[in-house]
Design a protein around this motif. Sequence first.
Motif: not given
Length: 185
Positions: A45-55
């Motif tokens: 989970v990006p620290a500053d972007r809860a509206d995105h996720i990395f996989r």
Amino acid sequence: MIPFLEIEHKFLVSDAFDLKAFSSACRALSPTLEKALVVMDTYYVPADRADHIFRHRRDEEIQQLTIKSRGKDIEVRTEINLDLGGESDQSSAVAAWMKAIGASSAFPIEKHIQVFEFPMCEVVHYVAHYEGKQIACVEFEAVGSSSLDEAIRTLTSFEQKLGFDAHHRSKVNLFDLLVTDRSLA
């Protein structure tokens, strides 16, 4: 194909789901390819972007780093895949990169998937595991569509042929279902 969008419907299925009958019904539609894989998806989970996720996805065929949008409804969302290629597992490099950009610790989800590929739709049944939790899903993903309307029509057509109703789909992504225990709505 609509660039950088994933258009799909996810249905949660119970332990009573008849996978054998479902697989037979998919085969009756003449898929261009059928395969079974074990997939390891590690989420950050990006620290500053809860509206995105990395996989970071790894299986015997591919290795990708993906950013996906994350919100109230997963029917249409951003999905940008970078092919990491190569034979070697790049998990350590991905974890170091995530740490360097301030993303969360890793959340590994293992999936056992059965895939039926059609020219306009990918139909997948999978069982996903995370820290003792398990869910099973059927996903319909539109592929090759030139518009959102065409993609939704494709999903609807395959869902109807296989006995699913879009009104009963899950609107929550897999990460939030298994890791953050969000509602199954």
